[in-house]
Design an enzyme around this catalytic site. Structure first.
Site, mmCIF file in Angstrom:
data_model
loop_
_atom_site.group_PDB
_atom_site.id
_atom_site.type_symbol
_atom_site.label_atom_id
_atom_site.label_comp_id
_atom_site.label_asym_id
_atom_site.label_seq_id
_atom_site.Cartn_x
_atom_site.Cartn_y
_atom_site.Cartn_z
ATOM 1 N N GLY A 17 0.311 84.161 15.547
ATOM 2 C CA GLY A 17 0.664 84.286 14.135
ATOM 3 C C GLY A 17 -0.075 85.474 13.524
ATOM 4 O O GLY A 17 -0.573 86.351 14.247
ATOM 5 N N ALA A 19 -2.969 85.686 12.228
ATOM 6 C CA ALA A 19 -4.372 85.798 12.630
ATOM 7 C C ALA A 19 -4.492 86.377 14.036
ATOM 8 O O ALA A 19 -5.196 87.366 14.271
ATOM 9 C CB ALA A 19 -5.040 84.425 12.550
ATOM 10 N N GLY A 52 3.628 85.074 -0.450
ATOM 11 C CA GLY A 52 2.999 86.364 -0.242
ATOM 12 C C GLY A 52 1.533 86.280 0.108
ATOM 13 O O GLY A 52 1.043 85.244 0.560
ATOM 14 N N GLU A 122 1.271 83.400 -8.871
ATOM 15 C CA GLU A 122 1.504 82.036 -8.386
ATOM 16 C C GLU A 122 0.524 81.070 -9.043
ATOM 17 O O GLU A 122 -0.465 81.502 -9.649
ATOM 18 C CB GLU A 122 1.337 81.985 -6.857
ATOM 19 N N HIS A 244 2.391 70.498 0.001
ATOM 20 C CA HIS A 244 3.145 71.400 -0.862
ATOM 21 C C HIS A 244 3.999 70.539 -1.766
ATOM 22 O O HIS A 244 4.708 69.645 -1.301
ATOM 23 C CB HIS A 244 4.018 72.353 -0.048
ATOM 24 N N ARG A 290 -1.833 73.116 -6.763
ATOM 25 C CA ARG A 290 -0.892 72.305 -5.980
ATOM 26 C C ARG A 290 -1.248 70.824 -5.911
ATOM 27 O O ARG A 290 -0.369 69.979 -5.922
ATOM 28 C CB ARG A 290 -0.858 72.821 -4.550
ATOM 29 N N HIS A 351 1.360 70.616 4.207
ATOM 30 C CA HIS A 351 1.634 72.046 4.210
ATOM 31 C C HIS A 351 0.516 72.882 4.805
ATOM 32 O O HIS A 351 0.759 73.853 5.506
ATOM 33 C CB HIS A 351 1.857 72.462 2.756
ATOM 34 N N ARG A 386 -6.743 74.784 -1.377
ATOM 35 C CA ARG A 386 -6.461 76.205 -1.137
ATOM 36 C C ARG A 386 -5.696 76.793 -2.317
ATOM 37 O O ARG A 386 -4.718 76.226 -2.795
ATOM 38 C CB ARG A 386 -5.610 76.331 0.119
#
Ligand SMILES: Cc1cc2nc3c(=O)[nH]c(=O)nc-3n(C[C@H](O)[C@H](O)[C@H](O)COP(=O)(O)OP(=O)(O)OC[C@H]3O[C@@H](n4cnc5c(N)ncnc54)[C@H](O)[C@@H]3O)c2cc1C
Length: 543
Positions: A17, A19, A52, A122, A244, A290, A351, A386
């Protein structure tokens, strides 16, 4: 003893991915790199990221503000040094992506020769600071990083290979706290091989697949966390699983995510009768963090006995919606939902795994020559929750810092000698795959019910009892039968589920993503939940 082939390299990167690929590209000029992916090479959470990546690019924004927003979202237990380290290095690492060719959107109102990047906002961010590629940022990043990796002569890709366990030096008469390679299962030919390497990097992503409903792809089964723990690394904060708030609720679409940016651009959350409910829960309304939004949705669904709530952006002009959210719009139209005209049915889903393998600022774990980067880690950035778009950022900043450290130690660390082969002489082919299927379903369901958005001591105890039973069965299975993907993932998910529940049991308060009816208040003094493998070796016979 079975077919055995051994690979060797300077750096083994487990995971492809954001990372893993970023780290591979950073170290590749210095030596031979092998990158492993469990499924197809682009399959991981990165590919599906929509919103993003956060970084301070606007002159009116500041790193201090990014730090503050991250600390607020983290509910008081972020590691301030880590937050400061990541946010300060954010712009440079995102610029590295831009220089590598990631096509982030430009600001179309900027008619200058070198237009600025368009920045969106966001939930939880007090400024517009999210770089994005329309609503498919992860796909743009993954595709670009992969193209660059494919073109690099020093990087060799092993696709459809599961890392199964790390190999420590004591297996060849050395130090149990030093990693020298890994056993890997070749899914194409169905046998186990080994890789010996100077450095091993875990970049295996999160563990949200432990839950019945998740926005994550199938590969997110916590393998890196389980492997690191089995080898003796500490883990932290695994009680903090982000749900999420807005995944599509539709029988034909498996948890398709509706990005935070929809609410950032003005979408409302509504009850089935069309009334808004977020203002009743938080003055920030739909832009609250969230955890607050997910809990509010969960609360309203339970209160009303409703299957879902709704996300409505239809009050915005249709051309604005089509332009900003083309992927989501197309997908929904395919399913018969016209988001320009009607509200979208949604439910929360697991999520993001905020905790993970403990690392320092160089991405070093507790074991020598073992690094970890990305969602598999606990760096201290996220605390109890997060902040949106900080995770892709964490991937690229830690890929940079870990790569720097690996490069600095490149000549000092020597390639280990040949490793022992994987012994398959005592196992046979499985006779009853149905056990695995059943245990998979059972685990994911009770984790959803007992270790979900709202917890109690009793629910956690129930979950732990069931985990231990399934561990026993799976352990027996593992000892007698040849490995398969289902078996490997189940073994790892059970391990991570146990760690999650143990972390949750340790926290006697409600904070951020951990909400328990037994301790609804937040303690005055709190910190991360850290689990040490040594303390569990005696209490868990299956360890
Ligand atoms: C739908 C969705 C939307 C998101 N949107 C955003 C967003 O807008 N902004 C943001 O910052 N974050 C977002 N996130 C979170 C973010 O995408 C992830 O945290 C991040 O991409 C994780 O990257 P990673 O490289 O650590 O892991 P991943 O991208 O998940 O990659 C993991 C890799 O490890 C491999 N792997 C796993 N186990 C093994 C094994 N045993 N052996 C070999 N290989 C293995 C997999 O094959 C895969 O290649 C989103 C996540 C999802 C699911």
């Amino acid at each position: 003893m079975n077919t055995n082939s051994e690979h060797q390299c300077d750096v083994l990167v487990i995971g492809s991915g954001a990372a893993g690929l970023s780290l591979a590209l950073r170290v590749a000029p210095h030596g031979k790199v092998i990158v492993l992916s469990k499924g197809p090479r682009n399959e991981g959470s990165t590919y599906y990221a929509q919103g993003g990546i956060a970084a301070v690019f606007d002159e009116e924004d500041s790193v201090e503000s990014h730090i503050e927003d991250t600390l607020i979202a983290g509910a008081g237990i972020c590691e301030k040094d880590a937050v400061s380290f990541i946010t300060k290095n954010a712009k440079e690492c995102v610029q590295w992506l831009i220089d590598g060719g990631v096509p982030f959107d430009l600001d179309e109102n900027d008619k200058s020769e070198h237009p600025r990047h368009h920045l969106t906002r966001e939930g939880g961010h007090s400024h517009r600071r999210i770089l994005h590629a329309a609503d498919a940022t992860g796909m743009a990043m993954q595709t670009n990083l992969q193209d660059n990796v494919n073109n690099h002569p020093n990087i060799h890709f092993l696709e459809r290979y599961n890392a199964l366990d790390l190999i420590t030096e004591d297996r060849i008469g050395g130090d149990a706290k030093k990693v020298v390679g890994a056993y890997i299962w070749n899914r194409n030919q169905e046998h186990v091989e080994s890789v010996r390497a100077k450095f091993v990097v875990l970049a295996t992503g999160g563990a949200s697949k432990v839950y019945q409903y998740t926005s994550n792809p199938d590969v997110s089964s916590g393998d890196g966390i389980a492997m690191a723990w089995r080898s003796g690394c500490r883990v932290a904060n695994l009680e903090f699983n982000q749900f999420h708030p807005t995944c599509l609720f539709h029988p034909e679409a498996r948890n398709f995510l509706l990005t935070e940016a929809l609410r950032g651009e003005g979408a409302y959350l509504k009850r089935p009768d069309g009334s808004r409910f977020m203002p009743d829960f938080d003055q920030r309304g739909e832009l609250a963090p969230r955890d607050i939004v997910a809990r509010a949705i969960d609360y309203e669904m339970k209160r009303l006995g409703a299957d879902c709530m709704y996300l409505d952006i239809s009050h915005k002009p249709a051309d604005f919606i089509e332009k900003h959210f083309p992927t989501i719009n197309m997908r929904l139209l395919d399913l018969g939902i016209d988001m320009t005209k009607e509200p979208i049915p949604i439910v929360p889903a697991a999520h993001y795994t905020c905790g993970g393998v403990m690392v320092n600022q160089q991405g070093q774990t507790d074991l020598a020559n073992l690094y970890a980067v990305g969602e598999v880690t606990y760096t201290g950035l996220h605390g109890a929750n997060r902040l949106a778009s900080n995770s892709l950022l964490e991937c690229v900043v830690y890929a940079w810092s870990a790569a720097k450290d690996i490069i600095a130690n490149f000549d000092e660390v020597k390639l280990p000698p040949a490793l022992p082969y994987w012994d398959e002489s005592q196992v046979t082919n499985s006779d009853e795959e149905v056990i695995l299927q059943h245990n998979w379903h059972e685990l994911r369901l009770f984790m959803w019910d007992y270790m979900g958005i709202v917890r109690t001591d009793k629910r956690l105890e129930r979950a732990l009892r069931r985990i231990q039973l399934l561990q026993q069965e799976t352990h027996e299975y593992y000892s007698h039968f040849r490995v398969s993907n289902n078996l490997l993932e189940l073994r790892n998910l059970l391990q991570v589920a146990e760690l999650m529940v143990r972390c949750a049991m340790t926290r006697k308060e409600s904070r951020g993503l951990h909400y328990t009816l037994d301790y609804p208040e937040q303690l005055e003094n709190s910190g991360p939940t850290i689990l040490e493998p040594e303390k569990f070796r005696t209490s868990n016979p299956l360890f």
